[in-house]
Motif scaffolding. Structure first.
Motif, PDB file in Angstrom:
ATOM      1  N   TYR A 137      37.002  50.926  38.751  1.00 53.91           N
ATOM      2  CA  TYR A 137      37.646  51.020  39.579  1.00 53.91           C
ATOM      3  C   TYR A 137      39.246  50.120  39.597  1.00 53.91           C
ATOM      4  O   TYR A 137      40.012  50.914  40.182  1.00 53.91           O
ATOM      5  CB  TYR A 137      37.319  50.532  41.243  1.00 53.91           C
ATOM      6  CG  TYR A 137      35.684  51.494  41.360  1.00 53.91           C
ATOM      7  CD1 TYR A 137      36.071  53.059  41.811  1.00 53.91           C
ATOM      8  CD2 TYR A 137      34.976  50.434  41.681  1.00 53.91           C
ATOM      9  CE1 TYR A 137      35.315  53.705  42.263  1.00 53.91           C
ATOM     10  CE2 TYR A 137      34.045  51.205  42.325  1.00 53.91           C
ATOM     11  CZ  TYR A 137      33.679  52.366  42.359  1.00 53.91           C
ATOM     12  OH  TYR A 137      32.709  53.354  42.749  1.00 53.91           O
ATOM     13  N   ARG A 138      39.428  49.173  38.795  1.00 53.01           N
ATOM     14  CA  ARG A 138      40.707  48.968  38.933  1.00 53.01           C
ATOM     15  C   ARG A 138      41.421  50.141  37.368  1.00 53.01           C
ATOM     16  O   ARG A 138      42.215  49.886  36.952  1.00 53.01           O
ATOM     17  CB  ARG A 138      40.962  47.840  37.104  1.00 53.01           C
ATOM     18  CG  ARG A 138      39.772  46.431  38.957  1.00 53.01           C
ATOM     19  CD  ARG A 138      40.347  45.513  37.562  1.00 53.01           C
ATOM     20  NE  ARG A 138      39.100  45.342  36.850  1.00 53.01           N
ATOM     21  CZ  ARG A 138      38.352  44.396  36.325  1.00 53.01           C
ATOM     22  NH1 ARG A 138      38.114  42.894  37.695  1.00 53.01           N
ATOM     23  NH2 ARG A 138      37.689  44.775  35.457  1.00 53.01           N
ATOM     24  N   ASP A 139      40.852  50.807  36.404  1.00 49.92           N
ATOM     25  CA  ASP A 139      41.452  51.374  35.825  1.00 49.92           C
ATOM     26  C   ASP A 139      42.126  52.703  36.764  1.00 49.92           C
ATOM     27  O   ASP A 139      43.068  53.528  36.429  1.00 49.92           O
ATOM     28  CB  ASP A 139      40.887  51.810  34.693  1.00 49.92           C
ATOM     29  CG  ASP A 139      39.966  51.437  33.841  1.00 49.92           C
ATOM     30  OD1 ASP A 139      40.616  50.121  33.530  1.00 49.92           O
ATOM     31  OD2 ASP A 139      38.727  51.203  33.404  1.00 49.92           O
ATOM     32  N   LEU A 140      41.552  53.230  37.586  1.00 47.47           N
ATOM     33  CA  LEU A 140      41.795  53.966  38.066  1.00 47.47           C
ATOM     34  C   LEU A 140      42.409  54.252  39.422  1.00 47.47           C
ATOM     35  O   LEU A 140      43.749  54.700  39.693  1.00 47.47           O
ATOM     36  CB  LEU A 140      40.468  54.621  39.212  1.00 47.47           C
ATOM     37  CG  LEU A 140      40.626  55.830  40.432  1.00 47.47           C
ATOM     38  CD1 LEU A 140      40.501  57.182  39.653  1.00 47.47           C
ATOM     39  CD2 LEU A 140      39.652  55.955  41.150  1.00 47.47           C
ATOM     40  N   PRO A 187      30.258  33.577  54.196  1.00 48.10           N
ATOM     41  CA  PRO A 187      29.662  34.131  53.109  1.00 48.10           C
ATOM     42  C   PRO A 187      29.933  34.150  51.987  1.00 48.10           C
ATOM     43  O   PRO A 187      31.750  33.632  51.761  1.00 48.10           O
ATOM     44  CB  PRO A 187      29.992  36.107  54.086  1.00 48.10           C
ATOM     45  CG  PRO A 187      31.141  35.259  54.816  1.00 48.10           C
ATOM     46  CD  PRO A 187      30.584  34.375  55.632  1.00 48.10           C
ATOM     47  N   PRO A 188      29.641  34.096  50.807  1.00 48.49           N
ATOM     48  CA  PRO A 188      30.710  34.231  49.329  1.00 48.49           C
ATOM     49  C   PRO A 188      31.412  35.142  49.341  1.00 48.49           C
ATOM     50  O   PRO A 188      31.113  36.540  49.802  1.00 48.49           O
ATOM     51  CB  PRO A 188      28.906  34.027  48.387  1.00 48.49           C
ATOM     52  CG  PRO A 188      28.301  34.875  49.435  1.00 48.49           C
ATOM     53  CD  PRO A 188      28.448  34.552  50.778  1.00 48.49           C
ATOM     54  N   PRO A 189      32.396  35.369  48.537  1.00 48.56           N
ATOM     55  CA  PRO A 189      33.575  36.109  48.044  1.00 48.56           C
ATOM     56  C   PRO A 189      33.246  36.675  47.341  1.00 48.56           C
ATOM     57  O   PRO A 189      31.975  36.264  47.252  1.00 48.56           O
ATOM     58  CB  PRO A 189      34.160  34.856  47.342  1.00 48.56           C
ATOM     59  CG  PRO A 189      33.816  33.673  46.711  1.00 48.56           C
ATOM     60  CD  PRO A 189      32.626  33.311  47.599  1.00 48.56           C
ATOM     61  N   SER A 190      33.206  38.550  47.725  1.00 45.94           N
ATOM     62  CA  SER A 190      32.769  39.465  47.164  1.00 45.94           C
ATOM     63  C   SER A 190      33.767  39.154  45.435  1.00 45.94           C
ATOM     64  O   SER A 190      34.418  39.267  45.536  1.00 45.94           O
ATOM     65  CB  SER A 190      33.354  40.407  48.249  1.00 45.94           C
ATOM     66  OG  SER A 190      34.820  40.966  47.886  1.00 45.94           O
ATOM     67  N   PRO A 191      32.550  39.961  45.096  1.00 43.20           N
ATOM     68  CA  PRO A 191      32.778  40.141  43.487  1.00 43.20           C
ATOM     69  C   PRO A 191      34.380  41.158  42.878  1.00 43.20           C
ATOM     70  O   PRO A 191      34.030  41.866  44.179  1.00 43.20           O
ATOM     71  CB  PRO A 191      31.122  40.876  43.435  1.00 43.20           C
ATOM     72  CG  PRO A 191      30.897  41.832  44.436  1.00 43.20           C
ATOM     73  CD  PRO A 191      31.383  40.599  45.058  1.00 43.20           C
ATOM     74  N   PRO A 192      34.472  40.730  42.161  1.00 42.83           N
ATOM     75  CA  PRO A 192      36.006  41.741  41.670  1.00 42.83           C
ATOM     76  C   PRO A 192      35.606  43.241  41.948  1.00 42.83           C
ATOM     77  O   PRO A 192      34.396  43.800  40.854  1.00 42.83           O
ATOM     78  CB  PRO A 192      36.438  41.058  40.464  1.00 42.83           C
ATOM     79  CG  PRO A 192      35.167  40.222  40.589  1.00 42.83           C
ATOM     80  CD  PRO A 192      34.376  39.652  41.046  1.00 42.83           C
TER      81      PRO A 192
END
Length: 80
Positions: free
Chosen positions: A34-37, A24-29
């Motif tokens: 969510y990064r801010d949280l 499977p392809p890598p999951s997107p970032p």
């Protein structure tokens, strides 16, 4: 009548890698919200998913009383 024999011993497992197209392809970032949280939680010293949590390790550790494993008597009134 022919006797039946069973083989007692170690069985081998063979690892066969999947074809390159079936991985499977890598999951997107994570989305920016969510990064801010996560950054906000980290700045406030909160626990983050997938990170070491010293408080949880302390709370989940088994309780060991003085002398429990040393063979020495524990403090007075410990029920021994």
């Amino acid at each position: 009548m022919t006797p039946t024999y069973t083989t007692a011993g170690r069985q081998r497992r063979m690892f066969v890698p999947l074809p390159a197209g079936s991985v499977p392809p890598p999951s997107p970032p994570d989305p920016p919200i969510y990064r801010d949280l996560l950054r906000t939680w980290a700045d406030r010293g909160r626990t983050l998913p997938g990170r070491h949590d010293p408080e949880w390790v302390r709370l989940a550790a088994p309780t060991v009383r003085t002398g429990q494993f040393s063979g020495l008597p524990g403090p007075p009134g410990d029920g021994r």
